[in-house]
Design a protein around this motif. Structure first.
Motif: not given
Ligand SMILES: Cc1ncc(COP(=O)(O)O)c(C=O)c1O
Length: 393
Positions: A102-105, A135-137, A218-223, A247-249
């Motif tokens: 996951s993104g958080a992990e 932010s959201f992490h 850089v948190d690219e979980v969404q980008t 993560a995500k995509g």
């Protein structure tokens, strides 16, 4: 009992569910349990990047699981190694990957790398991580604390120490000290309201951090995963981070989290792990998703569909200035700021009734995260439904 009744009785109420149950999908189309059709401008919050029921991904998954699904990370895993190669090569950075779920992990892993780097580098123990307001992490205890929204820190304490929040990128320099190990940012804040950072400010931050031997995370979980036009938004911004999370995509709907870093020797055997992370199922899916998206990027289709979506969004925005104040975002991560935050829920609910799914971000942003494989016809249908949805507001 129907699904809603079962859900109410047996599932913890941690989500404010909308009363709809999708039973099938095809690319950017969804069908609910009553047979009603929708255009999906959300792709499961940026997850189904290659569309629903993608035949190539489904066939890669079924082929893989008919041979082997899971062994553990004690042994070599061919699709894991290949997925890592594809991601590193697509980034152009000299990095290695760690796979989680996951993104958080992924962000937890990034924070562990930064802290271990900070501990062994020099005499002073460096542990502080600076993040941004809005932010959201993630939702684990540590990533909740890393998230710079005060409302997320109401319960669950005591939290791990060492997170410092900057109002914006300009303020970061004044917060650096001898204990700072890294700075973690989203280049386009997603949950915070589809808020892109200024390119020059990010490039200056990169220079500043490099000069102080502080990590750029850089948190690219969404980008990440081509959502902003390139594999990583970091490439769009022309920077070379020390750590990137994804993560995500990148799993196309199969759970996956990835930490990529140029700090190859920091974590050693036993420092970090994840039972399911990078197993055959998730990384076979990721390999196919990477192939599909890199082809779309290379043949220009991603660029042309992104332009078309943005052109139609701009038209919709221009003809509804009574409702919206600006159009925001990069690539297929876009939004419209609403004038009046109270109308946002009404727009989203009317959109659903009219057959198009859209999202909220932050307090006042109508958010669009369509599949990157969306077609012009699907875009047209979605915006026609959206026009009907707002006609009475
Ligand atoms: C930028 C960012 N980081 C981290 C997360 C957390 O990801 P996950 O829900 O997969 O743990 C999200 C989820 O929305 C996100 O947008």
């Amino acid at each position: 009992m129907n699904t809603q009744e079962l859900d109410k009785k047996y599932v913890l109420p941690t989500y404010a569910r909308v009363d709809v149950e999708f039973v099938s999908g095809k690319n950017a189309r969804l069908t609910d349990s009553n047979g009603k059709n929708y255009i999906d401008f959300t792709s499961g919050i940026g997850v189904v990047s290659v569309g629903h029921a993608n035949e190539r991904v489904n066939s890669a998954i079924t082929k893989q699981i008919s041979n082997i699904t899971h062994t553990s990370n004690l042994y070599n895993i061919a699709p894991q190694a290949k997925a890592a190669q594809k991601m590193v090569e697509a980034s152009g950075y000299d990095m290695q990957c760690f796979f989680g779920n996951s993104g958080a992990e992924a962000n937890e892993g990034a924070i562990k790398i930064a802290r271990k780097f900070g501990e062994r580098d020099g005499e002073i123990k460096r542990y502080k991580i600076i993040t941004l307001q809005h932010s959201f992490h993630g939702r684990t205890i540590t990533t909740v604390k890393a998230t710079g929204q005060e409302s997320m820190h109401n319960y669950f304490g005591p939290f791990p120490d060492g997170f410092v929040y900057a109002d914006d990128i300009a303020q970061i320099e004044s917060l650096l000290d001898d204990h700072t190990a890294g700075v973690m940012i989203e280049l386009v804040q997603g949950e915070g309201g589809v808020q892109p950072q200024d390119k020059e400010a990010v490039q200056n931050l990169e220079k500043l951090l490099k000069s102080r031997n502080i990590l750029l995370m850089v948190d690219e979980v969404q980008t990440g995963g081509y959502r902003t036009g390139e594999f990583l938004a970091s490439q769009v911004y022309g920077i070379t981070p020390d750590i990137v999370t994804l993560a995500k995509g990148v799993g196309g709907g199969v759970p996956i989290g990835v930490v990529m870093t140029s700090l190859k020797g920091v974590l050693t055997a036993g420092d970090h792990g994840s039972t399911f992370g990078g197993n055959y199922l998730s990384t076979a899916a990721a390999c196919e998703v990477m192939d599909i998206l890199s082809e779309l990027r290379a043949n220009g289709e991603l660029k042309s569909i992104t332009e078309y979506f943005n052109q139609e969004l701009e038209k919709f925005y221009s003809s509804h200035r009574n409702l919206f104040t600006s159009k925001v975002g990069i690539g297929l991560m876009c939004g419209l700021r609403v004038k009046n935050a109270e109308t946002l829920s009404e727009i989203i609910s009317n959109a659903k009734d009219n057959g198009v799914m859209v999202l909220k971000a932050g307090r006042n942003t109508l958010r669009f995260l369509p599949p990157l494989t969306i077609t012009k016809e699907e875009i047209d249908e979605g915006f026609n439904s959206l026009k009907s949805a707002v006609s009475s507001i």
